[in-house]
Write a protein that holds these residues in place. Structure first.
Motif: not given
Length: 391
Positions: A124-125, A138, A142, A161
């Motif tokens: 994820g972020t 972003v 990732y 996210s």
């Protein structure tokens, strides 16, 4: 007099009264060596906090890694794989931080490979702290997490996210970001479409508030990246919408159901399409799922339906609104079952469900024989009741 005969206790009822509950015999659910053949079955598994450490809940919590991995081996023994470091692990603000998630992924993937179990891991972020990130930030976040997941030898689940919600202006931004991330996968990935029933802050994901308009974007994303996709985890708690989504996806792209209310029919399918399982509820019901999917592997659809439907009342209670608080139930059932020695959560949110809710979970789990040691479960439930003022 044996231990089970003495395993009865007074529990509260929803009308303000009490009743005596007598524990059921445990069910000897069959173990299963290795993954199932008929469906991919992955549990989003919880994490065990080190409750004896001196820490402040809501800040970076200490983790009991031994108990956490032991629980995953319990899942593997029933043929259930893991989707590591997903929402059930309490990732995010007040919970598991990215540095800890890295270690969880490393240990969880290694344990799965050692046991020959199925495994994927969440990328994820959540290392982004800016309130106004750019699309480039972003993508970079990732890819940092994707690189770590892949370095451990696992396929990735591309998690929803919050940073992307802040950065994206329209559906094209979502398509751009997912295209850039999926271009770097070395194994087909799963994309998680997480609805507002689980996380209201994700409203407008994919550039649209309306789920069918959002579906058009997800289908387009799948068509543009089908060779790099294993599937989509669909967590919108809408059975008919999931059926429609399955029909629209490119051939070879699976749907992993996230419907913790009605998974039996979705997993069984309609003769043309079926869903696979990537579910938080598989954390507590792995023994029941083992019975069900073993039957399905043998072509026994009635046996599958009977087994899985037996767990639906527990799932519906555990995931009642607000659905994201289901994590309290997973930890609670694990404690009553003897998989960990306390009822504390990574986020310190064990008080986010009422005593009556927990009591109902206790009864429903006992009714399907989930507790390996009913006397232990009764003893621990008495401790909780006493601490809550129920004598």
């Amino acid at each position: 007099m044996d231990k089970l005969t003495t395993a009865k206790l007074t529990i509260p009822t929803a009308d303000g009264g009490t009743t005596v509950h007598v524990m059921h015999e445990p069910v000897d659910y069959p173990r299963h060596q290795g993954p199932f053949r008929s469906r991919t079955v992955l549990a989003a598994a919880h994490v065990v906090v080190d409750a004896r450490a001196d820490y402040t809940p809501g800040e970076q919590p200490p983790i009991d890694w031994e108990a956490t991995i032991a629980f995953r081996k319990h899942l593997f023994s029933y043929g259930v794989g893991i989707a590591e470091a997903m929402d059930t692990s309490e990732r995010g603000p007040g919970g598991l931080q990215w540095g800890q998630a890295k270690e969880l992924i490393r240990l969880g993937v290694a344990a799965a490979r050692e046991e020959g179990a199925a495994v994927v891991a969440g990328a994820g972020t959540d290392q982004i702290t800016s309130r106004d990130p750019s699309l480039g930030e972003v993508v970079d976040a990732y890819l940092e997490q994707l690189d770590w997941v892949q370095a451990q030898g696992s396929a990735a689940v591309i998690r929803a996210s919050h940073a992307l919600v802040a950065a994206a202006r329209n559906e094209d931004d979502y398509l751009k970001v997912y295209g850039q991330v999926l271009a770097q996968v070395d194994k087909p990935a799963i994309v998680h479409w997480l609805g507002t029933g689980f996380d209201p802050s994700l409203a407008g994901y994919w550039g649209h508030a309306d789920p069918r308009e959002a579906m058009n974007v997800v289908v387009r994303m799948a068509e543009e990246n089908s060779a790099r996709l294993d599937g989509i985890k669909f967590s919108l708690l809408d059975e008919e919408l999931e059926r429609e989504f399955r029909r629209r996806l490119p051939e070879g792209v699976k749907v992993y159901t996230g419907d913790d209310y009605g998974y039996t029919n979705l997993l069984l399918g309609d003769g043309e399409h079926h869903s696979h399982g990537l579910l938080g509820v598989l954390d507590p019901i792995a023994p029941v799922a083992s019975l069900g999917f073993s039957a399905l592997d043998k072509g026994d659809e009635a046996g599958f339906v009977e087994a899985m439907n037996s767990s639906i009342p527990l799932a519906v209670k555990m995931f009642e609104a607000p659905a994201d608080r289901y994590k309290v139930g997973t930890v609670f059932i694990a404690w009553l079952s003897g998989h960990q020695n306390h009822f504390r959560m990574v986020t310190g949110r064990e008080g986010f469900r009422s005593l009556q809710h927990l009591t109902d979970l206790f009864v429903l789990a006992d009714e399907i024989g989930l507790f390996p040691d009913p006397a232990l479960a009764a003893h621990r439930m008495r401790l909780l009741l006493a601490a809550s003022g129920v004598e």
